[in-house]
Design an enzyme around this catalytic site. Structure first.
Site, PDB file in Angstrom:
ATOM      1  N   HIS A  11       0.875  -1.181   0.000  1.00 31.51           N
ATOM      2  CA  HIS A  11       0.000   0.000   0.000  1.00 31.51           C
ATOM      3  C   HIS A  11       0.909   1.226   0.000  1.00 31.51           C
ATOM      4  CE1 HIS A  11      -4.011   1.632   0.427  1.00 31.51           C
ATOM      5  NE2 HIS A  11      -3.615   2.425   1.400  1.00 31.51           N
ATOM      6  N   LYS A  24     -10.130   6.375  -4.274  1.00 31.78           N
ATOM      7  CA  LYS A  24      -9.183   7.410  -3.859  1.00 31.78           C
ATOM      8  C   LYS A  24      -7.798   6.959  -4.284  1.00 31.78           C
ATOM      9  CE  LYS A  24      -7.744   8.559   0.761  1.00 31.78           C
ATOM     10  NZ  LYS A  24      -8.166   9.088   2.073  1.00 31.78           N
ATOM     11  N   LYS A  65      -3.750   7.509  -3.863  1.00 29.04           N
ATOM     12  CA  LYS A  65      -2.704   8.067  -3.014  1.00 29.04           C
ATOM     13  C   LYS A  65      -1.590   8.568  -3.924  1.00 29.04           C
ATOM     14  CE  LYS A  65      -3.883   7.149   1.355  1.00 29.04           C
ATOM     15  NZ  LYS A  65      -3.942   8.211   2.375  1.00 29.04           N
ATOM     16  N   ASP A 124      -5.547  11.756  -2.645  1.00 28.14           N
ATOM     17  CA  ASP A 124      -5.022  12.142  -1.339  1.00 28.14           C
ATOM     18  C   ASP A 124      -3.525  12.365  -1.501  1.00 28.14           C
ATOM     19  OD1 ASP A 124      -4.363  12.592   1.267  1.00 28.14           O
ATOM     20  OD2 ASP A 124      -5.133  10.688   2.043  1.00 28.14           O
ATOM     21  N   GLU A 166      -7.566  15.795  -1.382  1.00 27.58           N
ATOM     22  CA  GLU A 166      -7.323  15.639   0.054  1.00 27.58           C
ATOM     23  C   GLU A 166      -5.913  16.089   0.411  1.00 27.58           C
ATOM     24  OE1 GLU A 166      -8.614  11.862   1.491  1.00 27.58           O
ATOM     25  OE2 GLU A 166      -7.515  12.021   3.380  1.00 27.58           O
ATOM     26  N   ASP A 204      -7.495  16.838   5.947  1.00 26.13           N
ATOM     27  CA  ASP A 204      -7.321  15.609   6.736  1.00 26.13           C
ATOM     28  C   ASP A 204      -6.303  15.859   7.856  1.00 26.13           C
ATOM     29  OD1 ASP A 204      -7.139  13.128   7.799  1.00 26.13           O
ATOM     30  OD2 ASP A 204      -6.324  12.125   6.031  1.00 26.13           O
ATOM     31  N   LYS A 262     -11.580  11.208  11.823  1.00 24.96           N
ATOM     32  CA  LYS A 262     -10.943   9.941  12.218  1.00 24.96           C
ATOM     33  C   LYS A 262     -10.976   9.868  13.731  1.00 24.96           C
ATOM     34  CE  LYS A 262      -7.929   9.730   8.202  1.00 24.96           C
ATOM     35  NZ  LYS A 262      -6.599   9.976   7.628  1.00 24.96           N
ATOM     36  N   GLU A 307     -14.283   5.831   4.115  1.00 23.52           N
ATOM     37  CA  GLU A 307     -13.205   4.971   3.580  1.00 23.52           C
ATOM     38  C   GLU A 307     -12.925   3.843   4.582  1.00 23.52           C
ATOM     39  OE1 GLU A 307      -9.809   7.577   3.072  1.00 23.52           O
ATOM     40  OE2 GLU A 307      -9.522   7.785   5.215  1.00 23.52           O
TER      41      GLU A 307
HETATM   42 MG   LIG Z   1      -5.720  11.325   4.138  1.00 22.05          MG
END
Ligand SMILES: [Mg+2]
Length: 372
Positions: free
Chosen positions: A21, A166, A168, A197, A223, A248, A272, A326
């Site tokens: 990831h 999304k 990254k 993001d 993001e 974020d 979060k 998410e």
């Molecule tokens: Mg984020």
């Protein structure tokens, strides 16, 4: 006599991910969770989870520091205290320990799980009740390879698993990232929403270039393009572009939310539980955002099932989350440590039912994956 907190055990649990990831600051092949087992004098056990992404490359807490700080500093503040007064316990922790939001979130989750089991109520019910029982869940494409990401997205669409994606970005030069994102958006067309993001990787002038190109490519949400502390820059970007900004890392708790709103921010906040020190803190931020007309998004630090379920109970109490959630953390893991996994279907996930979090441990799996 009413119940008191008897013991708090913390376990470091390493679970492999289904694929690497790739984030702007690191690449993950394994997720480490801190699992909290909080036992009470009435025989009830509350479960909690403290998890972060990318270790210290992401933020100041690591799995090892979360465990050490709970064991050494936070657990002794709770042991022997009455089990059921969450507000008093939260205030007690905050008086004696600054920061440590992820550790506090894990402890608050365990307190809520135990209190729900004690009263026969779900955590969402303890928080006033659920407005939604099924929440939309997007998927993060982060293999780092454009063709692989497109194949992965098409598969998830066909499975009716996810219809928003999304990406990254931020680890590569901006032009390369924009090409990658635009190719994926073009391949998916109107069948799926695509967001990015940047995880703070750009400076403001790079962000102006990158966001313009991403807006032109049909990307729906940007993001955290610039560093967390640059609130003024984030507000400028929100005012400059039509595509909305999602704050974020810039918005940890209600205080950050207030600063951004007072400065003229529009767009959305990623909620979060781990950033805000638990479910109550994150709902304070959510309610502030709602009052100010800022959109909401249910974010994750890639928690496993316990932390994901805790987040879902919080998100379920909100009447609207404009940008969905998410909460796919458990789907990124090859295995699990719970008896019954969360039910993902129809582009979302069901709120677990039953008292507390509605989650039970698989003791054999936990023993297998826990560090000794
Ligand atoms: Mg984020």
């Amino acid at each position: 006599m009413s119940s008191v907190i008897e013991s708090i055990q913390t376990l470091l649990v390493d679970l492999p991910t289904i694929r690497p990831h790739k984030l702007s600051m690191t690449t993950m092949a394994c997720q480490t969770m801190v699992i909290v087992r909080m036992r009470h004098s009435d025989g009830i056990e509350g479960l909690g989870e403290g998890t972060t992404i990318g270790g210290l490359a992401y933020g100041p807490e690591s799995p090892e520091s979360i465990k050490t700080n709970i064991d050494t500093y936070l657990a002794p503040l709770l042991i022997g205290q009455p089990s059921g007064n969450l507000n008093a316990l939260r205030a007690r922790l905050n008086r004696s320990a600054r920061g440590n939001a992820i550790a506090k979130s894990a402890l608050e989750t365990a307190l809520l799980d135990a209190q729900g089991k004690r009263l026969g109520l779900s955590v969402a019910e303890l928080l006033g009740g659920a407005c939604q029982e099924h929440l939309p869940v997007l998927w993060t494409l982060a293999s780092g390879d454009t063709a692989k990401d497109i194949d992965e997205a098409l598969l998830r669409l066909e499975q009716r698993r996810h219809c928003d994606f999304k990406l990254k970005i931020g680890a590569n030069p901006v032009k390369q990232d924009v090409r990658h994102v635009a190719a994926i958006k073009e391949a998916l067309g109107d069948r799926a929403g695509v967001r990015v993001d940047v995880n703070q990787a750009w400076d403001e002038s790079t962000a102006v270039y990158g966001i313009q190109a991403l807006q032109d490519a049909g990307i729906e949400l940007i993001e955290q393009a610039i560093p967390a502390r640059e609130h003024a820059g984030l507000i400028r970007l929100a005012n400059r572009f039509n595509v909305p900004m999602l704050a974020d890392e810039a918005v940890q708790d209600a205080r950050d939310g207030l600063d951004l709103i007072a400065g003229g921010f529009s767009g959305a906040f990623a909620l979060k539980i781990a950033k805000s020190g638990g479910l109550q803190g994150v709902l304070e931020l959510a309610h502030l955002a709602q009052a100010a007309g800022v959109g909401l998004y249910g974010g994750t630090l890639l928690e496993g099932t316990i932390g994901t379920a805790a987040s879902l109970h919080a998100w379920a109490t909100l009447p609207e989350m404009a940008w969905g959630t998410e909460m796919f953390g458990p789907l990124l893991l090859k295995d699990d440590i719970v008896a019954e996994p969360l039910a993902y279907d129809d582009f979302g996930v069901a709120l677990p039912s039953g008292p507390g979090l509605g989650i039970a441990l698989d003791e054999d799996k936990l023993a297998h994956y826990a560090r000794s």
